[in-house]
Design a protein around this motif. Structure first.
Motif, PDB file in Angstrom:
ATOM      1  N   LEU A   1      -3.857   8.886   4.171  1.00 58.27           N
ATOM      2  CA  LEU A   1      -4.543   7.597   4.193  1.00 58.27           C
ATOM      3  C   LEU A   1      -3.649   6.529   3.551  1.00 58.27           C
ATOM      4  CD1 LEU A   1      -8.111   8.723   3.038  1.00 58.27           C
ATOM      5  CD2 LEU A   1      -7.200   8.598   5.361  1.00 58.27           C
ATOM      6  N   LEU A   2      -4.008   5.278   3.759  1.00 60.24           N
ATOM      7  CA  LEU A   2      -3.290   4.204   3.072  1.00 60.24           C
ATOM      8  C   LEU A   2      -4.094   3.784   1.850  1.00 60.24           C
ATOM      9  CD1 LEU A   2      -0.729   2.369   3.317  1.00 60.24           C
ATOM     10  CD2 LEU A   2      -2.298   0.582   4.080  1.00 60.24           C
ATOM     11  N   MET A   3      -3.561   4.070   0.674  1.00 58.01           N
ATOM     12  CA  MET A   3      -4.183   3.617  -0.570  1.00 58.01           C
ATOM     13  C   MET A   3      -3.691   2.212  -0.882  1.00 58.01           C
ATOM     14  SD  MET A   3      -3.712   6.858  -3.152  1.00 58.01           S
ATOM     15  CE  MET A   3      -1.935   6.613  -3.258  1.00 58.01           C
ATOM     16  N   PRO A   4      -4.540   1.342  -1.439  1.00 58.36           N
ATOM     17  CA  PRO A   4      -4.002   0.125  -2.039  1.00 58.36           C
ATOM     18  C   PRO A   4      -2.991   0.518  -3.110  1.00 58.36           C
ATOM     19  CG  PRO A   4      -6.398   0.047  -1.949  1.00 58.36           C
ATOM     20  CD  PRO A   4      -5.994   1.451  -1.599  1.00 58.36           C
ATOM     21  N   ASN A   5      -1.949  -0.269  -3.285  1.00 58.98           N
ATOM     22  CA  ASN A   5      -0.963   0.022  -4.322  1.00 58.98           C
ATOM     23  C   ASN A   5      -1.690   0.250  -5.644  1.00 58.98           C
ATOM     24  OD1 ASN A   5       0.837  -1.043  -6.684  1.00 58.98           O
ATOM     25  ND2 ASN A   5       2.246  -0.422  -5.063  1.00 58.98           N
ATOM     26  N   GLN A   6      -1.545   1.453  -6.191  1.00 58.23           N
ATOM     27  CA  GLN A   6      -2.382   1.855  -7.310  1.00 58.23           C
ATOM     28  C   GLN A   6      -2.110   1.077  -8.591  1.00 58.23           C
ATOM     29  OE1 GLN A   6      -5.076   4.593  -6.975  1.00 58.23           O
ATOM     30  NE2 GLN A   6      -4.699   3.243  -5.247  1.00 58.23           N
ATOM     31  N   SER A   7      -0.858   0.800  -8.881  1.00 58.43           N
ATOM     32  CA  SER A   7      -0.550   0.047 -10.095  1.00 58.43           C
ATOM     33  C   SER A   7      -1.106  -1.369 -10.006  1.00 58.43           C
ATOM     34  CB  SER A   7       0.954   0.014 -10.328  1.00 58.43           C
ATOM     35  OG  SER A   7       1.255  -0.660 -11.534  1.00 58.43           O
ATOM     36  N   LEU A   8      -0.929  -1.998  -8.860  1.00 57.09           N
ATOM     37  CA  LEU A   8      -1.412  -3.371  -8.699  1.00 57.09           C
ATOM     38  C   LEU A   8      -2.938  -3.431  -8.666  1.00 57.09           C
ATOM     39  CD1 LEU A   8       1.214  -4.556  -6.094  1.00 57.09           C
ATOM     40  CD2 LEU A   8       0.958  -5.432  -8.419  1.00 57.09           C
ATOM     41  N   LEU A   9      -3.566  -2.433  -8.049  1.00 59.55           N
ATOM     42  CA  LEU A   9      -5.022  -2.431  -7.986  1.00 59.55           C
ATOM     43  C   LEU A   9      -5.640  -2.209  -9.359  1.00 59.55           C
ATOM     44  CD1 LEU A   9      -7.621  -2.543  -6.352  1.00 59.55           C
ATOM     45  CD2 LEU A   9      -7.360  -0.088  -5.885  1.00 59.55           C
ATOM     46  N   MET A  10      -5.114  -1.246 -10.114  1.00 59.03           N
ATOM     47  CA  MET A  10      -5.710  -0.938 -11.409  1.00 59.03           C
ATOM     48  C   MET A  10      -5.420  -2.029 -12.443  1.00 59.03           C
ATOM     49  SD  MET A  10      -7.382   1.581 -10.582  1.00 59.03           S
ATOM     50  CE  MET A  10      -7.421   2.873  -9.340  1.00 59.03           C
ATOM     51  N   THR A  11      -4.229  -2.619 -12.397  1.00 58.27           N
ATOM     52  CA  THR A  11      -3.972  -3.748 -13.299  1.00 58.27           C
ATOM     53  C   THR A  11      -4.813  -4.957 -12.881  1.00 58.27           C
ATOM     54  OG1 THR A  11      -2.008  -4.307 -11.982  1.00 58.27           O
ATOM     55  CG2 THR A  11      -1.660  -3.047 -13.994  1.00 58.27           C
ATOM     56  N   GLY A  12      -5.036  -5.113 -11.579  1.00 55.87           N
ATOM     57  CA  GLY A  12      -5.905  -6.199 -11.112  1.00 55.87           C
ATOM     58  C   GLY A  12      -7.330  -6.037 -11.587  1.00 55.87           C
ATOM     59  N   ARG A  13      -7.809  -4.795 -11.614  1.00 59.02           N
ATOM     60  CA  ARG A  13      -9.167  -4.556 -12.121  1.00 59.02           C
ATOM     61  C   ARG A  13      -9.268  -4.946 -13.589  1.00 59.02           C
ATOM     62  NH1 ARG A  13     -11.986   1.382 -11.830  1.00 59.02           N
ATOM     63  NH2 ARG A  13     -10.211   1.903 -13.174  1.00 59.02           N
ATOM     64  N   CYS A  14      -8.273  -4.573 -14.385  1.00 55.36           N
ATOM     65  CA  CYS A  14      -8.294  -4.936 -15.804  1.00 55.36           C
ATOM     66  C   CYS A  14      -8.179  -6.448 -15.982  1.00 55.36           C
ATOM     67  CB  CYS A  14      -7.176  -4.209 -16.546  1.00 55.36           C
ATOM     68  SG  CYS A  14      -7.463  -2.433 -16.758  1.00 55.36           S
ATOM     69  N   HIS A  15      -7.321  -7.087 -15.195  1.00 57.76           N
ATOM     70  CA  HIS A  15      -7.199  -8.550 -15.270  1.00 57.76           C
ATOM     71  C   HIS A  15      -8.532  -9.219 -14.963  1.00 57.76           C
ATOM     72  CE1 HIS A  15      -5.833 -12.655 -14.484  1.00 57.76           C
ATOM     73  NE2 HIS A  15      -6.385 -12.568 -13.295  1.00 57.76           N
ATOM     74  N   ALA A  16      -9.211  -8.744 -13.940  1.00 61.95           N
ATOM     75  CA  ALA A  16     -10.484  -9.347 -13.542  1.00 61.95           C
ATOM     76  C   ALA A  16     -11.548  -9.181 -14.623  1.00 61.95           C
ATOM     77  CB  ALA A  16     -10.956  -8.730 -12.231  1.00 61.95           C
TER      78      ALA A  16
ATOM     79  N   GLY B   1       0.808  -1.210   0.000  1.00 62.77           N
ATOM     80  CA  GLY B   1       0.000   0.000   0.000  1.00 62.77           C
ATOM     81  C   GLY B   1       0.845   1.264   0.000  1.00 62.77           C
ATOM     82  N   GLU B   2       0.220   2.363  -0.452  1.00 64.57           N
ATOM     83  CA  GLU B   2       0.918   3.636  -0.617  1.00 64.57           C
ATOM     84  C   GLU B   2       0.247   4.718   0.224  1.00 64.57           C
ATOM     85  OE1 GLU B   2       2.027   4.270  -4.970  1.00 64.57           O
ATOM     86  OE2 GLU B   2       0.332   2.899  -5.118  1.00 64.57           O
ATOM     87  N   ARG B   3       1.036   5.623   0.762  1.00 69.32           N
ATOM     88  CA  ARG B   3       0.490   6.718   1.554  1.00 69.32           C
ATOM     89  C   ARG B   3      -0.089   7.781   0.622  1.00 69.32           C
ATOM     90  NH1 ARG B   3      -1.266   5.659   6.062  1.00 69.32           N
ATOM     91  NH2 ARG B   3       0.611   4.401   6.391  1.00 69.32           N
ATOM     92  N   SER B   4      -1.328   8.187   0.893  1.00 65.23           N
ATOM     93  CA  SER B   4      -1.986   9.165   0.032  1.00 65.23           C
ATOM     94  C   SER B   4      -1.613  10.585   0.453  1.00 65.23           C
ATOM     95  CB  SER B   4      -3.514   8.989   0.128  1.00 65.23           C
ATOM     96  OG  SER B   4      -4.014   9.655   1.291  1.00 65.23           O
ATOM     97  N   PRO B   5      -1.940  11.585  -0.368  1.00 66.94           N
ATOM     98  CA  PRO B   5      -1.617  12.970  -0.003  1.00 66.94           C
ATOM     99  C   PRO B   5      -2.221  13.409   1.328  1.00 66.94           C
ATOM    100  CG  PRO B   5      -2.187  12.838  -2.319  1.00 66.94           C
ATOM    101  CD  PRO B   5      -2.478  11.492  -1.736  1.00 66.94           C
TER     102      PRO B   5
END
Length: 506
Positions: A353-368, A346-350
């Motif tokens: 907050l703790l964001m889910p890792n954005q690259s992994l989350l968005m590529t996961g959405r496309c994979h799904a 996870g990544e710290r947001s501005p």
């Protein structure tokens, strides 16, 4: 306050103007096309009070107990808690529902991350965001998210056609702004409030625009009309023939804003195309997690249905069948891996907050979602042609036909005709019915169209990593890649690769 199911039902028994099949609905809590989902949402509220599920469904913060889905995420454990709660809900109700609040509230957190940008226009807007995030947490409304407009002719700017094709502000008053237009939103007819925001639009060269507006809409506001698509529940015959259609259809609505007053305290941004662009780019940085998790549970439905059918008919040991089942498993575990890694890295947001890792989350959405249609077809193949030719339950029960159904649908002592019928009915409803087709299309567009999903991947992938790796390996000059820096130095994966690339360059 954590609501009960009855408190939720009472909150939507108001004067809202809801139409189903052209007729005014008197009570959405009792109408046969709304009642199944209203009851599920009420059950979710009651799970927060049930001694068996309360610990999973709630979290204590600052001495107050709140719904875990509404709580802002600061740590990895916060995300694991949200994931456990969603799994518990779907396993308790026995199916998959998407628009029940926890999947949409995360969009507000994206605005929370953009407070500095919004303060450029008016500091009041930032204050309003904080106020509404607290309101969602402490008052526990059923919160949804209004997004898509009718749009009209997309080759034209909104100002060059019927202006109501995109929601816009028509007047400012001392009390607030007055808006006109329409938005499509699933579950709006039986929710309490909606985060209403711009769609993906062509702003042209306008720095300020009456179409660049975002606000919280109280869904019992005067001037709102809810025109719903015909629901599936109660219209597809015996529930035993369509067990998913009759229990889990989430009714989609076009919400008409006919000069609706939005109080200033509910306005989150206005006449600020930069803010509108920001929210479109970051809208799903949190909410995509819950959405992808639903697709994971849909994968479980498909695997379980296909595997039961293979075992029923004794085909599980065939290599070709095992290969097909493995394809479903690979797809499923790919989704699971993306969700798990998105939390772990996870990544710290501005806003902290703790964001889910954005690259992994968005590529996961496309994979799904990219693989969903193909995986549904594999599941159909594994279930066999009987899912489209099996008679309905009345045929299995009629004295004239029951003996033949028992004869030809009984497989062995473990799988009698009735269980075989139940499984085939479930498979047909999951994969072949009107509801199944609707779900497939809904998943495709529910958060954004595919081009926008790929755009989110493009914005979040760390392109500098591969570029620097090739620069070092090919011994390219420093002018080729200037100022390499991992996309987010707070993220463990980028720290690791950054160190590896630095070593390689040296």
């Amino acid at each position: 306050m954590i609501r009960t199911g009855d408190q939720y039902r009472d909150s939507i028994r108001d004067n809202r103007e809801v139409y189903m099949n052209g007729e005014r609905v008197k009570d959405v809590t009792r109408h046969p096309m709304f009642k199944p989902l209203v009851d599920i949402r009420a059950r979710i509220y009651d799970m927060a009070h049930d001694s068996e599920t309360a610990d999973v469904m709630t979290v204590e913060q600052d001495g107050e107990v709140n719904a875990v889905g509404n709580a802002l995420p600061y740590t990895q454990e916060d995300w694991w808690a949200k994931r456990r709660a969603t799994d518990t809900v779907l396993e308790t109700i026995g199916g998959v529902v998407t628009r029940v609040g926890d999947e949409t509230v995360g969009e507000m957190w994206s605005l929370y991350d953009g407070q500095d940008l919004l303060n450029e226009v008016d500091p009041q807007f930032s204050k309003n965001i904080q106020s509404h995030i607290k309101k969602v947490l402490h008052e526990d409304p059923f919160h949804v998210s209004a997004n898509t407009d009718p749009k009209g002719d997309r080759s034209l700017a909104p100002q060059d056609q019927d202006p109501d094709m995109l929601l816009h502000v028509v007047k400012e008053t001392d009390a607030g702004i007055v808006v006109r237009g329409a938005k499509y939103e699933t579950a709006a007819a039986y929710a309490n409030q909606a985060f209403t925001k711009p769609t993906i639009a062509n702003w042209g060269n306008a720095e300020m625009s009456d179409y660049a507006v975002g606000f919280i809409c109280d869904l019992n506001s005067p001037g709102l009309k809810f025109i719903c698509r015909g629901g599936f529940a109660g219209t597809r015959g015996d529930e035993r023939d369509y067990p998913l259609t009759n229990r889990f259809d989430e009714v989609d609505t076009i919400v008409i804003f006919d000069n609706v007053l939005i109080p200033w305290e509910n306005v989150l941004f206005y006449r600020h195309t930069k803010a509108a662009t920001f929210i479109r780019a970051t809208l799903h940085r949190y909410s995509a997690f819950a959405f992808v998790q639903r697709t994971l549970k849909q994968a479980d439905q498909m695997i379980g249905t296909a595997l039961f059918n293979a075992r029923q008919t004794g085909l599980e040991k065939q290599q070709a069948v095992q290969e097909k089942l493995s394809q479903l498993a690979i797809w499923r575990e790919g989704i699971n891996a993306h969700l798990t890694a998105a939390i772990a890295l996870g990544e710290r947001s501005p806003a902290g907050l703790l964001m889910p890792n954005q690259s992994l989350l968005m590529t996961g959405r496309c994979h799904a979602l990219d693989n969903l249609p193909a995986m549904m077809h594999i599941a159909r193949e594994l279930c066999g042609g009987q899912i489209c030719v099996t008679p309905n339950v009345a045929t299995f029960e009629s004295p004239e036909t029951k003996p033949w159904m028992d004869k030809y649908y009984t497989i062995n002592d473990s799988w009698m005709a009735e269980d075989r019928r139940k499984l085939l009915a479930y498979a047909r409803d999951l994969l072949n019915s009107d509801y199944a087709g609707h779900r497939l299309t809904f998943q495709l567009f529910a958060q954004s169209p595919p081009f926008a999903q790929y755009g989110a991947v493009y914005r979040n992938f760390d392109w500098d990593g591969p570029l620097s790796f090739v620069k070092a390996g090919a011994n390219l000059s420093d002018t080729v890649v200037k100022g390499f820096k991992p996309r987010n130095s707070d993220c463990a994966v980028h720290q690791y690769y950054g160190e590896q690339l630095k070593d390689a360059a040296e």
